[in-house]
Design an enzyme around this catalytic site. Structure first.
Site, PDB file in Angstrom:
ATOM      1  N   LYS A 107       0.839  -1.213   0.000  1.00 19.31           N
ATOM      2  CA  LYS A 107       0.000   0.000   0.000  1.00 19.31           C
ATOM      3  C   LYS A 107       0.865   1.250   0.000  1.00 19.31           C
ATOM      4  CE  LYS A 107      -3.244  -2.488   2.950  1.00 19.31           C
ATOM      5  NZ  LYS A 107      -3.670  -2.626   4.354  1.00 19.31           N
TER       6      LYS A 107
ATOM      7  N   ARG B 133      16.511  -7.832   5.322  1.00 22.69           N
ATOM      8  CA  ARG B 133      17.187  -7.904   4.014  1.00 22.69           C
ATOM      9  C   ARG B 133      16.478  -6.925   3.083  1.00 22.69           C
ATOM     10  NH1 ARG B 133      18.438 -13.333   0.658  1.00 22.69           N
ATOM     11  NH2 ARG B 133      20.142 -13.355   2.173  1.00 22.69           N
TER      12      ARG B 133
END
Lengths: 312, 160
Positions: A90, A111
C-alpha cells in the site's frame, strides 16, 4: 570469553557489516557455535521470552529460514513480514515498517535491495538490527558462517590460499567474505572472474587500506593446485543494470570437475547457495564439497549470534 | 590588489568592505561565484581574477565580492569546491581577519549519492545523505550508507 572479547559487547548489538567485528569476537562466536553443533538438541530455551522479526524485502531461503530455525530452537517466537502481502504493497515506507517491527519484536533481521538499508534501520530502531543482506554491499552473517566453516574444516583461517570465483562485483557474500578475510592473515587471495565482475573499485581500495591484496586476472586452472579454499558464487542476474551484460557472462566460471581434479584433496569448495550453473552436481560427492555443511551450520551459528545479542 | 600574470601586473580595484576568496584552484572561480548566488539579483560587485601565478598552487583564481560575508553553509560548500581556499575579510579597505577553509569530515544532506540503489536515493524515506571525508587531495568523500565514492568532479558539480 575465551579470546578476550567482552560478552557485554554483544548485548543488543547491531550486526551491520563484518568489518565492525574484531578477530577475537569472531573466534568467540565460533566457540559459541561449536557448543551448539556439539550439543545437537535440547538447548534449554534461553530466549523463550523473546520475539525475533524477519523482514525480507528480497527473496531468501537459507538466511531467513536459518534465522527462524535458530530463534525457534532457542525458544524465541518468530514473526515474519511478508513484503508481498503487507502494507508495503500500500506504499508504506521502509522507515515506518521498521518502527512497527521495533515495537513488535526484540530483534529485527532485515534484508533489502538497497545498500545501506540495514544501517538506516539500525538508526531508526532501538532494538538490535541484523543485516541479512543489503543490495550488493554486506551480508555479515553469511561471512561469519563462511569463516566458521573454514575454521572448522581447515583448523584455522590464517595461512590459507583462497580463490573467489564468479561474480565478485555484485555478490554481497563475496564482498563480505573479502572484508572478513581482512580480520585474519590469509596467505594469498585470488579473485577469478570476468573483468566485468571484478570487485568494485571502492571495495578494492578499502581492502587495500585494510591490508588485503586481492590478485586479479588469473584463470582457475593456473592456480587450482595451490588453493585451500574455493569460494564459488552465483552470477547475480538480478543486480545487473543491463541484462545483455548478464547474458555475456552467465555460465562463465563453472567449477568443472576436470579442473577440480587438479586441486589438493583437502581443498574445500564453499558456496553461499543457491547455485545455478557454476557448481555442477557431480562435485557434490567429491571430498571438496563443503557447501552443504556450510549451509547446515548456518543454524547453530545464528543461534550463537542470537544468544549473544539477546541472551543474558 | 595586484595580481601577477607572468611578467604583467593586473590591477584589480580594492574593495572597501567584503570578502576576498583567495587560493581557488585555477578554473574554479566561476563555480565559486555560483555558490554566492547571482550578482545580478543580489546586487553585489564582483571581481574575478583567473589563472594568476601562485607560489603555493602554480596557478590560481581569486574572487572579490563587495558587501558580502559568506554564511556557514556557503563556507562549507566553498570547501568542497576549493578545499585550499583562503577567506580574507575586509573592513574599510583593510584585511581584518583571515580564515582557511577545510573540507568538513562529515557532510550531511548536501551531496547526493550517485549509486542508484543506495538507500539515500529512495523516495519517501526520511534518510539524509551522509558523506565521510576519505581524502583531502584529491578530494574524495565516501557515502556512509553504501560506500560509494564521490570524486572532485562529482562533488564540484553537485554543490554549485
Amino acid at each position: 570469553m575465551a579470546h578476550g572479547a567482552e560478552e557485554s559487547g554483544w548485548k543488543n548489538r547491531d550486526v551491520i557489516d563484518i568489518l565492525g567485528f574484531t578477530k577475537n569476537e569472531l573466534l568467540d562466536l565460533f566457540e559459541e557455535t561449536d557448543k551448539f553443533v556439539e550439543q545437537g538438541s535440547d538447548f534449554g530455551e534461553p530466549l523463550r521470552h523473546k520475539i525475533v522479526a524477519t523482514a525480507f524485502f528480497e527473496p531468501s531461503t537459507r538466511t531467513r529460514l536459518s534465522f527462524s530455525s535458530a530463534a525457534l530452537r532457542l525458544g524465541a517466537k518468530v514473526i515474519d513480514l511478508s513484503a508481498e502481502v503487507s502494507s508495503l504493497m500500500k506504499g508504506e515506507s521502509f522507515a515506518d515498517t521498521i518502527r512497527m517491527l521495533e515495537a513488535y519484536s526484540d530483534l529485527i533481521v532485515v534484508r533489502h535491495p538497497s545498500e545501506g538499508a540495514a544501517l538506516f534501520a539500525s538508526e531508526i530502531s532501538s532494538k538490535p538490527v541484523v543485516n541479512g543482506g543489503d543490495g550488493s554491499q554486506h551480508h555479515p552473517t553469511q561471512a561469519m558462517l563462511d569463516l566458521y566453516t573454514v575454521n572448522k574444516l581447515k583448523g584455522g583461517v590464517d595461512g590459507l590460499t583462497y580463490a573467489l570465483v564468479g561474480d565478485i562485483k555484485y555478490a554481497r557474500t563475496a564482498t563480505s567474505f573479502l572484508y572478513a578475510l581482512t580480520k585474519f592473515n590469509p596467505r594469498r587471495v585470488y579473485a577469478v572472474c570476468p573483468e566485468a565482475l571484478r570487485p568494485r573499485a571502492e571495495v578494492l581500495k578499502r581492502l587495500e587500506g585494510l591490508g588485503l591484496r586481492v590478485e586479479l586476472g588469473l584463470e582457475l586452472e593456473d592456480i587450482i593446485g595451490e588453493l585451500d579454499v574455493v569460494y564459488a558464487t552465483r552470477i547475480q542476474k538480478e543486480r545487473f543494470p543491463d541484462q545483455s551484460e548478464y547474458e555475456k557472462v552467465k555460465g562463465s566460471y563453472r567449477l568443472a570437475r576436470t579442473v577440480m581434479e587438479k586441486a589438493k584433496r583437502e581443498c574445500i569448495i564453499l558456496h553461499p547457495l543457491p547455485r545455478v550453473e557454476e557448481l555442477p552436481y557431480e562435485l557434490d560427492s567429491t571430498p571438496h564439497a563443503a557447501y552443504f555443511k556450510q549451509a547446515a551450520w548456518g543454524v547453530p551459528l545464528r543461534m550463537a549470534l542470537l544468544k549473544l545479542i539477546l541472551g543474558g | 590588489m595586484d595580481s601577477h600574470t607572468g611578467n604583467e601586473t593586473m590591477i584589480v580595484q580594492r574593495i572597501a568592505n567584503g570578502t576576498v576568496i583567495d587560493h581557488i584552484p585555477s578554473g574554479k572561480a566561476l563555480a565559486v561565484l555560483k555558490l554566492l548566488g547571482d550578482p545580478h539579483i543580489k546586487g553585489f560587485r564582483v571581481a574575478l581574477v583567473m589563472n594568476v601565478s601562485s607560489k603555493k598552487m602554480g596557478k590560481k583564481d581569486i574572487v572579490k565580492v563587495e558587501g558580502v560575508e559568506l554564511s556557514d553553509e556557503q563556507v562549507q560548500r566553498l570547501a568542497l569546491v576549493a578545499p585550499q581556499a583562503t577567506l580574507n575579510f575586509v573592513r574599510s579597505y583593510q584585511v581584518v581577519a583571515k580564515r582557511n577553509v577545510s573540507p568538513p569530515s562529515v557532510v550531511v544532506g548536501l551531496l547526493k549519492c550517485v549509486n542508484p540503489t543506495c538507500i539515500t536515493g529512495k523516495q519517501r524515506e526520511p534518510v539524509y545523505s551522509t558523506f565521510l571525508l576519505s581524502s583531502q587531495a584529491p578530494l574524495t568523500y565516501v557515502c556512509r550508507y553504501c560506500g560509494r565514492e564521490l570524486g572532485e568532479y562529482e562533488i564540484s558539480s553537485q554543490v554549485q
